[in-house]
Design a protein around this motif. Structure first.
Motif, short mmCIF file in Angstrom:
data_model
loop_
_atom_site.label_atom_id
_atom_site.label_comp_id
_atom_site.label_asym_id
_atom_site.label_seq_id
_atom_site.Cartn_x
_atom_site.Cartn_y
_atom_site.Cartn_z
N ALA A 1 7.82 -5.64 11.92
CA ALA A 1 6.93 -5.35 10.81
C ALA A 1 7.45 -4.18 9.97
N ASP A 2 7.96 -3.16 10.64
CA ASP A 2 8.52 -2.01 9.90
C ASP A 2 9.77 -2.42 9.13
N ASP A 3 10.61 -3.25 9.73
CA ASP A 3 11.80 -3.74 9.03
C ASP A 3 11.39 -4.58 7.82
N LEU A 4 10.36 -5.39 7.99
CA LEU A 4 9.90 -6.24 6.90
C LEU A 4 9.34 -5.41 5.76
N LEU A 5 8.57 -4.38 6.09
CA LEU A 5 8.03 -3.50 5.06
C LEU A 5 9.15 -2.82 4.27
N SER A 6 10.20 -2.42 4.97
CA SER A 6 11.33 -1.80 4.30
C SER A 6 11.98 -2.77 3.32
N ALA A 7 12.14 -4.02 3.76
CA ALA A 7 12.73 -5.04 2.89
C ALA A 7 11.84 -5.32 1.68
N LEU A 8 10.54 -5.35 1.91
CA LEU A 8 9.61 -5.61 0.81
C LEU A 8 9.59 -4.45 -0.18
N ARG A 9 9.68 -3.23 0.32
CA ARG A 9 9.71 -2.08 -0.59
C ARG A 9 10.96 -2.12 -1.46
N THR A 10 12.07 -2.53 -0.86
CA THR A 10 13.31 -2.64 -1.63
C THR A 10 13.16 -3.69 -2.72
N SER B 1 0.84 -1.19 0.00
CA SER B 1 0.00 0.00 0.00
C SER B 1 0.89 1.24 0.00
N LEU B 2 0.26 2.39 -0.16
CA LEU B 2 0.99 3.66 -0.15
C LEU B 2 1.18 4.18 1.27
N ASN B 3 0.63 3.49 2.25
CA ASN B 3 0.75 3.90 3.64
C ASN B 3 2.15 3.57 4.15
N THR B 4 2.93 4.59 4.45
CA THR B 4 4.31 4.39 4.90
C THR B 4 4.48 4.72 6.39
N THR B 5 3.39 4.91 7.11
CA THR B 5 3.50 5.19 8.54
C THR B 5 3.96 3.94 9.28
N HIS B 6 4.56 4.15 10.45
CA HIS B 6 5.07 3.03 11.23
C HIS B 6 3.92 2.20 11.79
N THR B 7 4.14 0.91 11.91
CA THR B 7 3.13 0.00 12.43
C THR B 7 3.15 -0.08 13.96
N GLY B 8 4.28 0.27 14.55
CA GLY B 8 4.45 0.11 15.98
C GLY B 8 5.13 -1.19 16.34
N LEU B 9 5.38 -2.04 15.35
CA LEU B 9 6.12 -3.29 15.55
C LEU B 9 7.44 -3.19 14.79
N THR B 10 8.54 -3.34 15.50
CA THR B 10 9.85 -3.19 14.86
C THR B 10 10.04 -4.17 13.72
#
Length: 238
Positions: A86-95, A75-84
């Motif tokens: 999960a945020d690291d995983l989103l960064s890896a997926l975006r890459t 999604s286009l939502n780039t706000t933090h999830t509050g779970l470390t």
């Protein structure tokens, strides 16, 4: 002895891991459990509206046919999830999704890459919080992780209540049930759904009809993307 139970609700991958470890401290199949844990991570991100899985579906005689193959779409939502994690995983997926490649990032490919890391991560987290009790291996025995019996039973009773239609099926339990079905764990618990019943749930027949189609599609693909316990996958490709 187990420490005090955590007050916060477990995440989807944590719940999957907790139910995967049996009373003997082992999982039925490590490769399948690893893939299921990685799939549960994607499910948690879907529940938080950070991604979805686009399935491949066709229609035959007016009925949707799932091919159980899906592409990960962020999604286009780039706000933090509050779970470390999960945020690291989103960064890896975006890459990964931003990398120019002739093939999109599919669920099955990601589960192969991420599985063992995901299982190690969430097993360690649950062990650190006292939800799993670590028993080191020896020359003759393997390392074991014994689940907190109270938390495990409470979680399993929640699944049973949904299956018995004693409580409504919500988004979170949809994903958990699909993952448990995909891993064959509901068979171990005496809660098995047949393949046609799982597909009816995917199409929104019954209690799942009140849930968004995009979430049903995502949950369905994740559940059907898990390898069998003998190493055989039930997907149609990657």
């Amino acid at each position: 002895m187990f420490g005090p139970a955590p007050l916060q609700r477990l995440s989807l991958p944590e719940e999957f891991v907790l139910l995967s470890y049996g009373e003997n401290g082992r999982v039925p199949n490590s490769a399948q459990t690893a893939a299921g844990c990685a799939a549960a991570e994607l499910g948690e991100l879907a529940l938080r509206r950070r991604l979805l899985v686009r399935p491949r579906k066709t229609r035959k005689l007016g009925v949707e046919i799932y091919q159980h193959r899906g592409e990960i779409e962020l999604s286009l939502n780039t706000t933090h999830t509050g779970l470390t994690w999960a945020d690291d995983l989103l960064s890896a997926l975006r890459t990964r999704t931003a990398t120019r490649t002739p093939r999109p990032l599919t669920v099955t490919r990601w589960l192969r890459e991420r599985g063992r890391e995901a299982l190690a991560l969430h097993t360690a987290a649950l062990t650190g919080r006292g939800v799993l009790r670590h028993t080191p291996g020896t020359l003759l025995t393997r390392t074991r992780y014994h689940p907190d019996p109270v938390l495990r039973t409470a979680l399993l009773n929640g699944v049973r209540a949904v299956r018995a239609e004693q409580v409504p099926l919500d988004e979170h339990m949809l994903f958990l049930c699909d993952l448990l079905d995909g891993a064959g764990l509901t068979k171990d618990f005496g809660l098995t759904l047949t393949r046609p019943q799982r597909l009816e749930r995917a199409r929104g027949i019954g209690a799942a009809g009140a849930l968004p189609e995009t979430l049903r599609d995502t949950s369905t693909v994740l559940g059907f993307s898990l390898p069998g316990r003998e190493g055989r996958t039930i997907t149609t490709g990657d």
